[in-house]
Design an enzyme around this catalytic site. Structure first.
Site, PDB file in Angstrom:
ATOM      1  N   CYS A  31      39.313  45.538  22.028  1.00 40.80           N
ATOM      2  CA  CYS A  31      40.616  44.598  21.978  1.00 40.80           C
ATOM      3  C   CYS A  31      40.359  43.619  22.295  1.00 40.80           C
ATOM      4  CB  CYS A  31      41.357  46.015  23.039  1.00 40.80           C
ATOM      5  SG  CYS A  31      41.438  46.324  24.448  1.00 40.80           S
ATOM      6  N   CYS A  41      39.714  51.375  29.100  1.00 41.26           N
ATOM      7  CA  CYS A  41      40.864  50.279  28.161  1.00 41.26           C
ATOM      8  C   CYS A  41      42.129  51.106  28.213  1.00 41.26           C
ATOM      9  CB  CYS A  41      39.858  50.002  27.794  1.00 41.26           C
ATOM     10  SG  CYS A  41      41.566  49.341  26.424  1.00 41.26           S
ATOM     11  N   GLU A  94      28.404  51.239  28.756  1.00 42.58           N
ATOM     12  CA  GLU A  94      27.700  50.977  29.974  1.00 42.58           C
ATOM     13  C   GLU A  94      27.949  50.026  30.671  1.00 42.58           C
ATOM     14  OE1 GLU A  94      27.372  53.959  32.079  1.00 42.58           O
ATOM     15  OE2 GLU A  94      28.318  55.515  30.180  1.00 42.58           O
ATOM     16  N   CYS A 137      39.490  50.727  21.346  1.00 43.75           N
ATOM     17  CA  CYS A 137      38.646  49.714  22.376  1.00 43.75           C
ATOM     18  C   CYS A 137      37.318  50.939  22.642  1.00 43.75           C
ATOM     19  CB  CYS A 137      39.762  49.564  23.201  1.00 43.75           C
ATOM     20  SG  CYS A 137      38.434  48.241  25.165  1.00 43.75           S
ATOM     21  N   CYS A 163      40.737  43.361  27.001  1.00 38.56           N
ATOM     22  CA  CYS A 163      39.053  43.934  27.685  1.00 38.56           C
ATOM     23  C   CYS A 163      37.967  42.021  26.877  1.00 38.56           C
ATOM     24  CB  CYS A 163      38.213  44.841  26.992  1.00 38.56           C
ATOM     25  SG  CYS A 163      39.373  46.255  27.465  1.00 38.56           S
ATOM     26  N   HIS A 222      30.733  48.423  31.497  1.00 36.37           N
ATOM     27  CA  HIS A 222      31.094  48.952  33.025  1.00 36.37           C
ATOM     28  C   HIS A 222      30.695  48.085  33.895  1.00 36.37           C
ATOM     29  CE1 HIS A 222      34.278  51.350  31.647  1.00 36.37           C
ATOM     30  NE2 HIS A 222      33.484  52.520  31.910  1.00 36.37           N
TER      31      HIS A 222
END
EC number: 3.4.-.-
Length: 502
Positions: free
Chosen positions: A297, A273, A263, A278, A300, A266
């Site tokens: 990953c 992703c 969260e 991920c 990201c 975001h």
């Protein structure tokens, strides 16, 4: 649920993964080279290295996986970088705030907030994580309803998001509400793990589904009249569930940490992703949630690095230290309390969202809902985005039995050790050149982004087609004359009728 046996790999290919990480834009390529050392670039090249060992390709386990249910163009670094220009978020603010809701230290039988705070500070290295004083759900202007599969109440996310938006500290980069109560974003949804409000950097997530069979209630069945009144939406009538405690196993605690970091990513602006395994993958079933790794990953990770500017080696060392502490804590608890957990986290009977309308039967909880699907008006702001509400309608009641979660944490620690060793490796530049040369020699794979190519206006024709072009030209000229004469005849007749009526 229809399972794929064995799971099928889902990959964009090395060239597409390299472009997603580094970008085709010259300025972003130069930024990548200047931001990372050769050893860091070698580590990040695991994203597109065909012989990768540290990161895994996505796997499709069922026909109702999130990846198939919500096909969209994935967010590469170039797209993410462009989206930052539209955000008003100030990274000069260095504080992440966790807002407990009816949750305090010791309530869950362990220092839950302390574990979450230490995990988030290692994950988002460079930011300070603070816990605000716990607030009572009854004090929030929040609708509620009786839960469909437990004896407790579910809280509507919109009221909580409004409260967090209106009470956001001035120095907050973002605020995440944490609750042990179940959440729901729409009447048609059975529950959701979390939800955030785009543009305001506030969100809320629930840990209720991670307690498994360890939900204990001193007063498990509230008065029916209070339940009916609470379901009507009155915050004053929201009953307080006295004596309610949630006991988390090591598996449940890890899931709480994963959802919290998911969260917060975001809230910092990272999208979902679709590249490799991920933490930022969405989920439409509980097994998808459990399969998500505890880290990002490389693609990201570059996005998060661009925001925070940490050194990769230092971040992985901090995560490794946190993992060792967690293993020591939970190893001692499992040795002293062998009956606490069989490491089995059961599915709910409905496995998430219950669809009671004729709209799209499966929707992603990790993406904005479509206007004609699960749209729901939200006052004075953009539509909140649901996170990880379980939405598979074909799931049946199953029980997911995993290996020991402490063993899984130890494996995660071993993976972190391998990452640290790669980042400390000497002679990385030469090895990186070999990987890049091998990948650049592969054919480029063009990704379909949802837009059809522009139609070519001028198609070159050979000299031997002159006769055909003349015939077609004469034909089109004849048709044009006929249409023109027909329109003129219609215009004349209508003019005559208009004159006769006058």
């Amino acid at each position: 649920m229809v399972q794929c046996k064995p799971p099928q790999e889902f990959s964009f290919g090395p060239r597409a993964l390299k472009d997603a990480l580094i970008s085709c834009d010259l300025a972003l390529k130069q930024m990548y080279t200047s931001a990372f050392s050769p050893s860091e670039r070698l580590f990040l090249s695991e994203a597109y290295n065909p012989n990768r060992t540290l990161f895994s390709t996505l796997l499709i386990h069922s026909a109702y996986d999130w990846l198939l249910s919500r096909p969209e163009a994935p967010e590469d670094f170039e797209t993410f970088h462009a989206s930052l220009q539209l955000r008003k978020q100030s990274l000069a603010r260095k504080h992440i705030y966790l807002q407990p809701i009816d949750l305090s230290e010791g309530l869950a039988g362990c220092p839950l907030l302390d574990h979450l705070r230490s995990c988030a500070e290692a994950f988002f290295l460079g930011l300070r994580v603070k816990c605000l004083p716990s607030v009572a759900a009854a004090s929030i202007n929040c609708c509620s309803r009786p839960s469909r599969d437990t004896d407790g109440l579910q809280l509507h996310t919109d009221g909580i998001l409004s409260f967090l938006k209106n009470n956001k500290p001035g120095d907050a980069l973002c605020v995440l509400g944490l609750t042990l109560a179940d959440l729901y974003p729409h009447d048609a949804w059975t529950f959701t793990f979390g939800r955030f409000l785009p543009g305001h950097e506030v969100g809320v997530c629930s840990f209720a589904r991670f307690s498994g069979e360890f939900l204990q209630a001193g007063s498990s069945v509230p008065d029916s009249a209070l339940l009916e009144a609470a379901a009507a939406g009155g915050p004053e009538t929201l009953p307080r569930e006295r004596g309610r405690t949630l006991c988390f196993s090591a598996l449940g605690m890890v899931q709480c940490c994963k959802v919290t970091c998911h969260e917060l990513c975001h809230l910092l602006g990272l999208g979902s992703c679709r590249w490799l395994r991920c933490l930022l993958q969405g989920a439409l079933s509980l097994d998808e949630v459990l399969r998500r790794p505890l880290d990002l990953c490389p693609i990201c990770l570059r996005k998060l690095h661009h925001l925070l500017g940490f050194r990769l080696l230092e971040r992985y060392k901090r995560l490794h230290a946190w993992t060792r502490v967690m293993v020591e804590i939970w190893s001692g608890q499992e040795a002293g309390e062998p009956s606490v957990s069989e490491d089995t986290l059961p599915f709910s009977a409905d496995s998430g969202m219950g669809c009671e309308s004729d709209t799209e039967p499966v929707t992603s909880p990790s993406e904005p809902v479509t206007p004609d699907g699960w749209s729901h008006p939200f006052p004075d702001g953009p539509e909140p985005v649901s996170e990880d509400g379980l939405g598979s309608l074909m799931a049946s009641e199953v029980s997911l039995t995993l290996g020991g979660p402490v063993d899984a944490m130890e494996e995660y620690g071993q993976w972190l050790t391998a990452c640290i060793q790669t980042l400390e490796r000497e002679g990385a530049e030469e090895e990186l050149l070999q990987v890049d040369a091998a990948v650049d020699a592969l054919s480029r794979w063009e990704m379909f982004t949802g837009q059809l190519p522009v139609t070519k206006q001028h198609v070159p024709c050979g000299k031997d087609n002159v006769g055909l072009r003349r015939v077609l030209g004469d034909k089109f000229s004849s048709l044009r004359r006929r249409l023109s004469s027909r329109r003129f005849a219609k215009a004349s007749s209508s003019h005559c009728r208009w004159g006769a009526e006058n």
